[in-house]
Design a protein around this motif. Structure first.
Motif, PDB file in Angstrom:
ATOM      1  N   CYS A   7       1.085  -9.223   1.659  1.00  0.00           N
ATOM      2  CA  CYS A   7       1.304  -9.217   3.170  1.00  0.00           C
ATOM      3  C   CYS A   7       2.941  -9.176   3.243  1.00  0.00           C
ATOM      4  CB  CYS A   7       0.885 -10.507   3.840  1.00  0.00           C
ATOM      5  SG  CYS A   7       1.459 -12.079   3.279  1.00  0.00           S
ATOM      6  N   ARG A   8       3.583  -8.182   2.521  1.00  0.00           N
ATOM      7  CA  ARG A   8       4.879  -7.946   2.518  1.00  0.00           C
ATOM      8  C   ARG A   8       5.230  -7.460   3.966  1.00  0.00           C
ATOM      9  NH1 ARG A   8       5.842  -3.598  -1.735  1.00  0.00           N
ATOM     10  NH2 ARG A   8       3.678  -2.802  -0.591  1.00  0.00           N
ATOM     11  N   SER A   9       4.375  -6.509   4.486  1.00  0.00           N
ATOM     12  CA  SER A   9       4.699  -6.018   5.830  1.00  0.00           C
ATOM     13  C   SER A   9       3.383  -5.885   6.700  1.00  0.00           C
ATOM     14  CB  SER A   9       5.198  -4.746   5.594  1.00  0.00           C
ATOM     15  OG  SER A   9       4.411  -3.799   4.874  1.00  0.00           O
ATOM     16  N   LEU A  10       3.442  -6.033   7.951  1.00  0.00           N
ATOM     17  CA  LEU A  10       2.322  -5.704   8.722  1.00  0.00           C
ATOM     18  C   LEU A  10       2.749  -4.942   9.936  1.00  0.00           C
ATOM     19  CD1 LEU A  10      -0.029  -8.638  10.299  1.00  0.00           C
ATOM     20  CD2 LEU A  10       1.184  -7.074  11.941  1.00  0.00           C
ATOM     21  N   LEU A  11       2.106  -3.953  10.268  1.00  0.00           N
ATOM     22  CA  LEU A  11       2.282  -3.059  11.635  1.00  0.00           C
ATOM     23  C   LEU A  11       1.151  -2.858  12.382  1.00  0.00           C
ATOM     24  CD1 LEU A  11       3.894  -0.778  12.748  1.00  0.00           C
ATOM     25  CD2 LEU A  11       2.608   0.904  11.397  1.00  0.00           C
ATOM     26  N   SER A  12       1.715  -3.436  13.803  1.00  0.00           N
ATOM     27  CA  SER A  12       0.416  -3.444  14.825  1.00  0.00           C
ATOM     28  C   SER A  12       0.494  -2.410  15.621  1.00  0.00           C
ATOM     29  CB  SER A  12       0.990  -4.783  15.723  1.00  0.00           C
ATOM     30  OG  SER A  12      -0.150  -5.076  16.765  1.00  0.00           O
ATOM     31  N   THR A  13      -0.767  -1.760  15.945  1.00  0.00           N
ATOM     32  CA  THR A  13      -1.286  -0.569  16.690  1.00  0.00           C
ATOM     33  C   THR A  13      -1.862  -1.285  17.961  1.00  0.00           C
ATOM     34  OG1 THR A  13      -0.995   0.945  15.037  1.00  0.00           O
ATOM     35  CG2 THR A  13      -2.014   1.710  16.978  1.00  0.00           C
ATOM     36  N   PRO A  14      -1.477  -0.903  19.253  1.00  0.00           N
ATOM     37  CA  PRO A  14      -2.145  -1.376  20.566  1.00  0.00           C
ATOM     38  C   PRO A  14      -3.780  -0.629  20.403  1.00  0.00           C
ATOM     39  CG  PRO A  14      -0.037  -0.468  21.208  1.00  0.00           C
ATOM     40  CD  PRO A  14      -0.274  -0.140  19.689  1.00  0.00           C
ATOM     41  N   ALA A  15      -4.810  -1.665  20.705  1.00  0.00           N
ATOM     42  CA  ALA A  15      -6.067  -0.994  20.586  1.00  0.00           C
ATOM     43  C   ALA A  15      -6.184   0.180  21.650  1.00  0.00           C
ATOM     44  CB  ALA A  15      -7.094  -2.009  21.188  1.00  0.00           C
ATOM     45  N   LYS A  23      -2.228   7.091  11.633  1.00  0.00           N
ATOM     46  CA  LYS A  23      -0.904   6.825  11.087  1.00  0.00           C
ATOM     47  C   LYS A  23      -0.681   5.530  10.860  1.00  0.00           C
ATOM     48  CE  LYS A  23       1.319  10.786  13.703  1.00  0.00           C
ATOM     49  NZ  LYS A  23       2.226  11.075  14.699  1.00  0.00           N
ATOM     50  N   SER A  24      -1.088   4.472  11.435  1.00  0.00           N
ATOM     51  CA  SER A  24      -1.227   3.227  11.132  1.00  0.00           C
ATOM     52  C   SER A  24      -1.651   2.884   9.497  1.00  0.00           C
ATOM     53  CB  SER A  24      -1.964   2.409  12.222  1.00  0.00           C
ATOM     54  OG  SER A  24      -1.648   0.923  11.742  1.00  0.00           O
ATOM     55  N   HIS A  25      -2.777   3.428   9.474  1.00  0.00           N
ATOM     56  CA  HIS A  25      -3.465   3.304   8.151  1.00  0.00           C
ATOM     57  C   HIS A  25      -2.574   3.813   7.176  1.00  0.00           C
ATOM     58  CE1 HIS A  25      -7.097   1.116   9.142  1.00  0.00           C
ATOM     59  NE2 HIS A  25      -7.216   1.926  10.321  1.00  0.00           N
ATOM     60  N   GLN A  26      -2.028   4.791   7.264  1.00  0.00           N
ATOM     61  CA  GLN A  26      -1.234   5.727   6.393  1.00  0.00           C
ATOM     62  C   GLN A  26       0.336   5.368   6.361  1.00  0.00           C
ATOM     63  OE1 GLN A  26      -2.898   7.251   3.920  1.00  0.00           O
ATOM     64  NE2 GLN A  26      -4.956   6.712   5.107  1.00  0.00           N
ATOM     65  N   SER A  27       0.710   4.274   7.045  1.00  0.00           N
ATOM     66  CA  SER A  27       2.180   3.941   7.335  1.00  0.00           C
ATOM     67  C   SER A  27       2.673   3.154   6.020  1.00  0.00           C
ATOM     68  CB  SER A  27       2.018   3.016   8.444  1.00  0.00           C
ATOM     69  OG  SER A  27       1.594   1.841   8.110  1.00  0.00           O
ATOM     70  N   GLY A  28       2.101   2.792   5.062  1.00  0.00           N
ATOM     71  CA  GLY A  28       2.714   2.131   4.042  1.00  0.00           C
ATOM     72  C   GLY A  28       2.826   0.733   4.240  1.00  0.00           C
ATOM     73  N   ALA A  29       2.348   0.214   5.391  1.00  0.00           N
ATOM     74  CA  ALA A  29       2.225  -1.277   5.646  1.00  0.00           C
ATOM     75  C   ALA A  29       1.237  -2.026   4.570  1.00  0.00           C
ATOM     76  CB  ALA A  29       1.924  -1.747   7.230  1.00  0.00           C
ATOM     77  N   ASP A  30       1.323  -3.204   4.492  1.00  0.00           N
ATOM     78  CA  ASP A  30       0.428  -4.056   3.398  1.00  0.00           C
ATOM     79  C   ASP A  30      -0.620  -4.105   4.487  1.00  0.00           C
ATOM     80  OD1 ASP A  30       1.717  -3.698   1.117  1.00  0.00           O
ATOM     81  OD2 ASP A  30       2.476  -5.961   1.178  1.00  0.00           O
ATOM     82  N   ILE A  31      -0.409  -4.715   5.766  1.00  0.00           N
ATOM     83  CA  ILE A  31      -1.694  -5.033   6.492  1.00  0.00           C
ATOM     84  C   ILE A  31      -1.482  -3.905   7.870  1.00  0.00           C
ATOM     85  CG2 ILE A  31      -2.604  -6.609   7.970  1.00  0.00           C
ATOM     86  CD1 ILE A  31      -1.428  -8.792   6.222  1.00  0.00           C
ATOM     87  N   GLY A 214       6.730 -12.059   3.761  1.00  0.00           N
ATOM     88  CA  GLY A 214       6.830 -10.685   4.141  1.00  0.00           C
ATOM     89  C   GLY A 214       7.003 -10.930   5.671  1.00  0.00           C
ATOM     90  N   LYS A 215       7.175  -9.724   6.307  1.00  0.00           N
ATOM     91  CA  LYS A 215       7.775  -9.599   7.714  1.00  0.00           C
ATOM     92  C   LYS A 215       6.989  -8.846   8.393  1.00  0.00           C
ATOM     93  CE  LYS A 215      12.329 -10.008   9.984  1.00  0.00           C
ATOM     94  NZ  LYS A 215      12.201 -11.347  10.778  1.00  0.00           N
ATOM     95  N   LEU A 223       9.254  -0.253   7.920  1.00  0.00           N
ATOM     96  CA  LEU A 223       8.342  -0.646   6.957  1.00  0.00           C
ATOM     97  C   LEU A 223       9.052  -0.353   5.349  1.00  0.00           C
ATOM     98  CD1 LEU A 223       5.078   0.647   8.174  1.00  0.00           C
ATOM     99  CD2 LEU A 223       5.493  -1.824   7.971  1.00  0.00           C
ATOM    100  N   GLY A 224       9.722   0.661   5.130  1.00  0.00           N
ATOM    101  CA  GLY A 224      10.043   0.926   3.807  1.00  0.00           C
ATOM    102  C   GLY A 224      11.256  -0.150   3.488  1.00  0.00           C
ATOM    103  N   LEU A 225      12.150  -0.624   4.649  1.00  0.00           N
ATOM    104  CA  LEU A 225      13.059  -1.550   4.325  1.00  0.00           C
ATOM    105  C   LEU A 225      12.212  -2.885   4.040  1.00  0.00           C
ATOM    106  CD1 LEU A 225      16.355  -1.571   5.987  1.00  0.00           C
ATOM    107  CD2 LEU A 225      15.250  -3.792   5.396  1.00  0.00           C
ATOM    108  N   ILE A 226      11.316  -3.338   4.718  1.00  0.00           N
ATOM    109  CA  ILE A 226      10.783  -4.563   4.509  1.00  0.00           C
ATOM    110  C   ILE A 226      10.167  -4.704   3.405  1.00  0.00           C
ATOM    111  CG2 ILE A 226       8.946  -5.954   5.497  1.00  0.00           C
ATOM    112  CD1 ILE A 226       9.721  -4.978   8.246  1.00  0.00           C
ATOM    113  N   ASN A 227       9.245  -3.640   2.880  1.00  0.00           N
ATOM    114  CA  ASN A 227       8.680  -3.522   1.660  1.00  0.00           C
ATOM    115  C   ASN A 227       9.633  -3.691   0.241  1.00  0.00           C
ATOM    116  OD1 ASN A 227       6.118  -3.409   2.556  1.00  0.00           O
ATOM    117  ND2 ASN A 227       5.928  -1.301   2.656  1.00  0.00           N
ATOM    118  N   GLU A 228      10.852  -3.082   0.616  1.00  0.00           N
ATOM    119  CA  GLU A 228      11.643  -3.148  -0.533  1.00  0.00           C
ATOM    120  C   GLU A 228      12.168  -4.447  -0.343  1.00  0.00           C
ATOM    121  OE1 GLU A 228      16.584  -1.826  -0.827  1.00  0.00           O
ATOM    122  OE2 GLU A 228      15.170  -0.574   0.439  1.00  0.00           O
TER     123      GLU A 228
END
Length: 311
Positions: A7-15, A23-31, A214-215, A223-228
């Motif tokens: 859980c380094r990173s989490l990206l939320s997408t409105p339903a 794009k959310s699934h391919q964003s690089g977010a851990d979640i 994570g954050k 996301l890239g910066l957070i994962n780094e």
């Protein structure tokens, strides 16, 4: 410091934003998470539940986890969300439980999903004064709970505090300590200034040094910066390799690496670090696999002792 790919990173997408699911699934977010709560107006909750099922049928990157944030369990919408999830063809890896204020919130979710979603895990969002007070009990509320998430905006509003790092230090510390005492992860709140990447780097670094795993990201560009920030650098990985090599050479007895006395805790921490962030590269590509689940207790998050050179 502790590092984990869980859980380094989490990206939320409105339903309701179905066009952004892939794009959310391919964003690089851990979640990658679909949201049924704040981003959905009350009149469209049922529609959102129906649309959100598609989110879990889409392909993700190898290690990404799919998640859903339900509505608060203090009202009927959260219970309806849980019922809907049990009927999804593909179940979420994680359910975020907002406004968690007692262990009972986790128990309700676990009971509702017990038979139909036995592998689904939970993150509890602690974002009220009562939630902060009860954080230790929430963090210890069952083996399916994988971590606490600090909700800074709602908490600051509730107590009348500024939305700054300094003003919320006590609450953050309580979240981290409660999570680590229970052997689970801790995620920090979002940094809301989307274009201020320097500010994001500063706050993410503070969160990492504070003990967070994570954050949350509010935009894919973060996301890239957070994962780094929440990953070990090459210098730390190289030191971990030297520690592991020294342990193998000396039968894991106490030895000296880079002038520092190291023993079993160092060997184990370094081995976990390498397994997650520097795995061996096979000569032949393996068959596709689902991402591995990590048991929440009994296997501590990847960590490094305090003698780390990571800043």
């Amino acid at each position: 410091m502790k590092f984990t790919r869980y859980c380094r990173s989490l990206l939320s997408t409105p339903a309701m934003a179905v066009e952004r699911y892939a794009k959310s699934h391919q964003s690089g977010a851990d979640i990658a998470m679909v949201d049924l709560e704040d981003s959905v107006p009350p009149a469209r909750k049922e529609e959102a539940r129906r649309l959100a099922e598609e989110f879990f049928t889409l392909p993700s990157t190898k290690l990404a986890r799919s998640a859903v944030r339900i509505n608060t369990l203090s009202g009927p919408e959260g219970l309806r969300d849980l019922i809907a999830i049990t009927r999804y063809r593909v179940k979420p890896d994680l359910v975020l439980i907002p406004m968690a204020e007692s262990a009972r919130d986790i128990e309700i979710a676990a009971g509702a999903l017990a038979s139909d979603c036995p592998e689904t895990e939970f993150l509890a969002v602690v974002e009220t004064p009562l939630g902060i007070e009860h954080a230790p009990a929430i963090a210890a509320a069952g083996h399916r709970l994988r971590g606490l998430v600090f909700g800074s905006a709602d908490y600051a509003f509730a107590v009348g505090a500024r939305l700054s790092w300094e003003a919320l230090t006590h609450a953050r510390g309580r979240v981290v300590n409660s999570a680590r005492a229970a052997g689970v992860e801790a995620m920090d709140a979002p940094f809301f200034e989307v274009t201020d990447l320097a500010g994001l780097r500063r706050e993410a670094g503070l969160a990492r040094d504070f003990g967070f795993s994570g954050k949350i990201a509010v935009h894919p560009r973060q996301l890239g910066l957070i994962n780094e920030v929440f990953s070990p650098g090459e210098e730390l990985l190289e030191r971990a390799r030297r520690v592991v090599a020294a342990g193998l050479e000396n039968g894991r007895s106490v030895t000296v690496v880079d002038g520092v006395m190291v023993g079993m805790p160092f060997f184990e921490a370094s081995q976990r670090l390498i397994e997650q962030f520097d795995p061996p590269r096979p000569e032949v590509s393996p068959h596709p696999q689902h991402h591995p689940r990590q048991h929440p207790r009994g296997h501590a998050p990847t960590d490094t002792p305090n003698h780390s050179t990571e800043k």
